[in-house]
Structure formats: structure tokens, C-alpha cells
Write a protein that holds these residues in place. Structure first.
Motif, PDB file in Angstrom:
ATOM      1  N   PRO A 118       0.833  -1.203   0.000  1.00 11.60           N
ATOM      2  CA  PRO A 118       0.000   0.000   0.000  1.00 11.60           C
ATOM      3  C   PRO A 118       0.866   1.251   0.000  1.00 11.60           C
ATOM      4  O   PRO A 118       2.043   1.206   0.359  1.00 11.60           O
ATOM      5  CB  PRO A 118      -0.789  -0.117   1.309  1.00 11.60           C
ATOM      6  N   HIS A 119       0.283   2.354  -0.396  1.00 12.14           N
ATOM      7  CA  HIS A 119       1.008   3.624  -0.360  1.00 12.14           C
ATOM      8  C   HIS A 119       0.037   4.736   0.002  1.00 12.14           C
ATOM      9  O   HIS A 119      -1.182   4.554  -0.037  1.00 12.14           O
ATOM     10  CB  HIS A 119       1.692   3.916  -1.703  1.00 12.14           C
ATOM     11  N   ILE A 120       0.611   5.857   0.343  1.00 12.59           N
ATOM     12  CA  ILE A 120      -0.165   7.065   0.600  1.00 12.59           C
ATOM     13  C   ILE A 120       0.553   8.222  -0.090  1.00 12.59           C
ATOM     14  O   ILE A 120       1.780   8.299  -0.060  1.00 12.59           O
ATOM     15  CB  ILE A 120      -0.357   7.309   2.113  1.00 12.59           C
ATOM     16  N   VAL A 121      -0.217   9.077  -0.763  1.00 11.91           N
ATOM     17  CA  VAL A 121       0.348  10.219  -1.468  1.00 11.91           C
ATOM     18  C   VAL A 121      -0.038  11.476  -0.700  1.00 11.91           C
ATOM     19  O   VAL A 121      -1.203  11.677  -0.359  1.00 11.91           O
ATOM     20  CB  VAL A 121      -0.176  10.295  -2.922  1.00 11.91           C
ATOM     21  N   PHE A 122       0.950  12.309  -0.421  1.00 12.10           N
ATOM     22  CA  PHE A 122       0.769  13.567   0.298  1.00 12.10           C
ATOM     23  C   PHE A 122       0.893  14.707  -0.714  1.00 12.10           C
ATOM     24  O   PHE A 122       1.886  14.771  -1.439  1.00 12.10           O
ATOM     25  CB  PHE A 122       1.851  13.746   1.369  1.00 12.10           C
ATOM     26  N   TYR A 128      -3.819  25.299  -8.255  1.00 15.38           N
ATOM     27  CA  TYR A 128      -3.326  26.257  -9.257  1.00 15.38           C
ATOM     28  C   TYR A 128      -1.803  26.419  -9.226  1.00 15.38           C
ATOM     29  O   TYR A 128      -1.245  27.156 -10.019  1.00 15.38           O
ATOM     30  CB  TYR A 128      -4.003  27.619  -9.076  1.00 15.38           C
ATOM     31  N   THR A 129      -1.100  25.721  -8.340  1.00 10.17           N
ATOM     32  CA  THR A 129       0.366  25.802  -8.268  1.00 10.17           C
ATOM     33  C   THR A 129       0.977  25.170  -9.515  1.00 10.17           C
ATOM     34  O   THR A 129       0.565  24.080  -9.922  1.00 10.17           O
ATOM     35  CB  THR A 129       0.884  25.083  -7.010  1.00 10.17           C
ATOM     36  N   ILE A 130       1.958  25.850 -10.109  1.00  8.53           N
ATOM     37  CA  ILE A 130       2.579  25.312 -11.326  1.00  8.53           C
ATOM     38  C   ILE A 130       3.324  24.014 -10.987  1.00  8.53           C
ATOM     39  O   ILE A 130       3.868  23.860  -9.897  1.00  8.53           O
ATOM     40  CB  ILE A 130       3.502  26.342 -12.010  1.00  8.53           C
ATOM     41  N   PRO A 131       3.329  23.063 -11.932  1.00  4.72           N
ATOM     42  CA  PRO A 131       3.855  21.728 -11.651  1.00  4.72           C
ATOM     43  C   PRO A 131       5.282  21.676 -11.110  1.00  4.72           C
ATOM     44  O   PRO A 131       5.574  20.913 -10.201  1.00  4.72           O
ATOM     45  CB  PRO A 131       3.774  21.020 -13.007  1.00  4.72           C
ATOM     46  N   MET A 132       6.177  22.514 -11.646  1.00 11.40           N
ATOM     47  CA  MET A 132       7.585  22.390 -11.249  1.00 11.40           C
ATOM     48  C   MET A 132       7.859  22.819  -9.808  1.00 11.40           C
ATOM     49  O   MET A 132       8.915  22.513  -9.274  1.00 11.40           O
ATOM     50  CB  MET A 132       8.495  23.142 -12.212  1.00 11.40           C
ATOM     51  N   VAL A 133       6.912  23.492  -9.163  1.00 14.42           N
ATOM     52  CA  VAL A 133       7.125  23.873  -7.766  1.00 14.42           C
ATOM     53  C   VAL A 133       6.165  23.152  -6.812  1.00 14.42           C
ATOM     54  O   VAL A 133       6.168  23.418  -5.618  1.00 14.42           O
ATOM     55  CB  VAL A 133       7.030  25.408  -7.561  1.00 14.42           C
ATOM     56  N   ARG A 134       5.365  22.245  -7.337  1.00 16.71           N
ATOM     57  CA  ARG A 134       4.448  21.481  -6.487  1.00 16.71           C
ATOM     58  C   ARG A 134       5.252  20.540  -5.604  1.00 16.71           C
ATOM     59  O   ARG A 134       6.220  19.935  -6.047  1.00 16.71           O
ATOM     60  CB  ARG A 134       3.461  20.679  -7.325  1.00 16.71           C
ATOM     61  N   ARG A 135       4.834  20.392  -4.372  1.00 16.44           N
ATOM     62  CA  ARG A 135       5.507  19.483  -3.433  1.00 16.44           C
ATOM     63  C   ARG A 135       4.573  18.313  -3.145  1.00 16.44           C
ATOM     64  O   ARG A 135       3.478  18.486  -2.638  1.00 16.44           O
ATOM     65  CB  ARG A 135       5.843  20.199  -2.137  1.00 16.44           C
ATOM     66  N   ASN A 136       5.033  17.124  -3.490  1.00 14.92           N
ATOM     67  CA  ASN A 136       4.296  15.889  -3.250  1.00 14.92           C
ATOM     68  C   ASN A 136       5.243  14.892  -2.606  1.00 14.92           C
ATOM     69  O   ASN A 136       6.465  14.995  -2.741  1.00 14.92           O
ATOM     70  CB  ASN A 136       3.781  15.289  -4.564  1.00 14.92           C
ATOM     71  N   GLU A 137       4.660  13.915  -1.947  1.00 12.62           N
ATOM     72  CA  GLU A 137       5.439  12.822  -1.368  1.00 12.62           C
ATOM     73  C   GLU A 137       4.636  11.541  -1.496  1.00 12.62           C
ATOM     74  O   GLU A 137       3.412  11.572  -1.512  1.00 12.62           O
ATOM     75  CB  GLU A 137       5.724  13.077   0.114  1.00 12.62           C
ATOM     76  N   ILE A 138       5.358  10.430  -1.592  1.00 10.11           N
ATOM     77  CA  ILE A 138       4.716   9.120  -1.536  1.00 10.11           C
ATOM     78  C   ILE A 138       5.333   8.379  -0.362  1.00 10.11           C
ATOM     79  O   ILE A 138       6.541   8.468  -0.137  1.00 10.11           O
ATOM     80  CB  ILE A 138       4.848   8.338  -2.864  1.00 10.11           C
ATOM     81  N   GLY A 139       4.499   7.692   0.394  1.00 10.65           N
ATOM     82  CA  GLY A 139       4.964   6.967   1.567  1.00 10.65           C
ATOM     83  C   GLY A 139       4.562   5.507   1.500  1.00 10.65           C
ATOM     84  O   GLY A 139       3.473   5.164   1.036  1.00 10.65           O
ATOM     85  N   ILE A 140       5.470   4.650   1.972  1.00 12.35           N
ATOM     86  CA  ILE A 140       5.256   3.204   2.023  1.00 12.35           C
ATOM     87  C   ILE A 140       5.578   2.742   3.438  1.00 12.35           C
ATOM     88  O   ILE A 140       6.596   3.155   4.004  1.00 12.35           O
ATOM     89  CB  ILE A 140       6.172   2.497   0.994  1.00 12.35           C
ATOM     90  N   PRO A 141       4.739   1.879   4.035  1.00 21.86           N
ATOM     91  CA  PRO A 141       4.995   1.435   5.408  1.00 21.86           C
ATOM     92  C   PRO A 141       6.237   0.540   5.498  1.00 21.86           C
ATOM     93  O   PRO A 141       6.414  -0.370   4.699  1.00 21.86           O
ATOM     94  CB  PRO A 141       3.732   0.663   5.786  1.00 21.86           C
TER      95      PRO A 141
END
Length: 178
Positions: A118-122, A128-141
Motif C-alpha cells: 500500500p502507499h499514501i500520497v501527500f 493552481y500551483t505550477i507543476p515544477m514547484v508542487r511538493r508531493n510525497e509518496i509513503g510506504i509502510p
């Protein structure tokens, strides 16, 4: 994963709840991150004191969504940061990269053998934030192999070397470099 219309509908339902579509008509602060699980659940996190009652979703709302208030238990996650839009393809690429890195480092997953990981995406930014400055994370237990030991809280503590008797070496014992 939630994409397109389904993500928009889930987000709007959650936003309606925090903007007053609840049994107390209470307006609450929007928090980050907004998370999406591999099971397809979108989550907002509430700032609530243990003594404070959490308003329940309004059952009389025209919204046919399945809102539920749940307490998320603590877990240990391996995290990978990435930029751009969160799409099913990008999540799959980031998850594969993270799984490969964990395997190379010998990190044990907290998943039953043979089960789908499983995973979780943060997601931390407004849409409206432009893609190159968007902050995302993916987490795995992952498993805590240290048992009940307290986690390391600072890099200095993690990387410091204990005081051994090595400091007592004389200059005669040190070989000159070539």
C-alpha cells in the motif's frame, strides 16, 4: 488512485465539511497535506484537541459522499519527494523508485509477504500551483527494526561517533599519506 472527476468530487465533499457542512455548522481551518491512499481514500486532517468534540458530517446534506471521521494510527513510512502533478502513472513511477531504493538499502516493508504494497500520497499545494514547484510525497509502510528504541531526532545524533579510546593515539601511530 483518485484522478479527474472522482478526485474533484472527493475534495469538494471534504472541503464542504470543513467549511460548515457538518452537524455544528462549524468552519474549520484547511490543513495540509491532503492525502490519497492506494485504497482510493482522500483525507483531510483536522486540528482538534482531545477534549474538543469533532463535528460529524451533515447527514441532511445533498452530498451523497461517504464522509467518515477516523483517527489515523501512527505508522513508520519511507518517504520519497517529487514534483509535478499527481497522476496514476507518476505515482506508479515514484512508488517503483522508492521500492527499489528500499530494497537496495535492505529496508524491510511492513507488509505481509506476497501482499500488494500500500502507499499514501501527500499533496501540499493548491491546485493552481505550477507543476515544477508542487511538493508531493509518496509513503510506504516500513518496519521499525530498532524495536522499542526511541527514533533518532537529529542528524548530529545519528551521525556522531561514540567516544572511544581511539582519541588517545599518538602521532607516531598515524601513517603519512602517500
Amino acid at each position: 488512485a483518485l484522478e479527474g472527476r472522482a478526485a474533484g468530487s472527493a475534495f469538494n465533499s471534504l472541503a464542504s465539511y470543513i467549511f460548515g457542512a457538518n452537524d455544528e455548522e462549524k468552519v474549520m481551518a484547511m490543513t495540509t497535506p491532503v492525502t490519497t491512499t492506494s485504497a482510493g481514500d482522500m483525507r483531510f486532517y483536522l486540528n482538534a484537541d482531545d477534549n474538543e468534540r469533532t463535528p460529524q458530517p451533515d447527514k441532511n446534506s445533498d452530498d451523497d459522499s461517504n464522509l467518515e471521521i477516523v483517527r489515523i494510527p501512527a505508522s513508520l513510512l519511507a518517504i520519497r519527494k517529487f514534483t509535478g502533478f499527481v497522476t496514476d502513472g507518476e505515482v506508479a513511477r515514484q512508488k517503483d523508485t522508492l521500492l527499489q531504493a528500499l530494497e537496495m538499502d535492505g529496508v524491510e516493508l511492513d507488509v505481509a509477504h506476497g501482499a500488494i504494497v500500500p502507499h499514501i500520497v501527500f499533496q501540499y499545494n493548491p491546485p493552481y500551483t505550477i507543476p515544477m514547484v508542487r511538493r508531493n510525497e509518496i509513503g510506504i509502510p516500513v518496519r521499525n527494526l530498532d524495536g522499542d528504541e526511541e527514533p533518532v531526532t537529529s542528524l548530529k545524533e545519528e551521525w556522531s561517533v561514540g567516544d572511544d579510546d581511539d582519541d588517545e593515539e599518538s602521532e607516531d601511530d598515524i601513517s603519512p599519506s602517500d
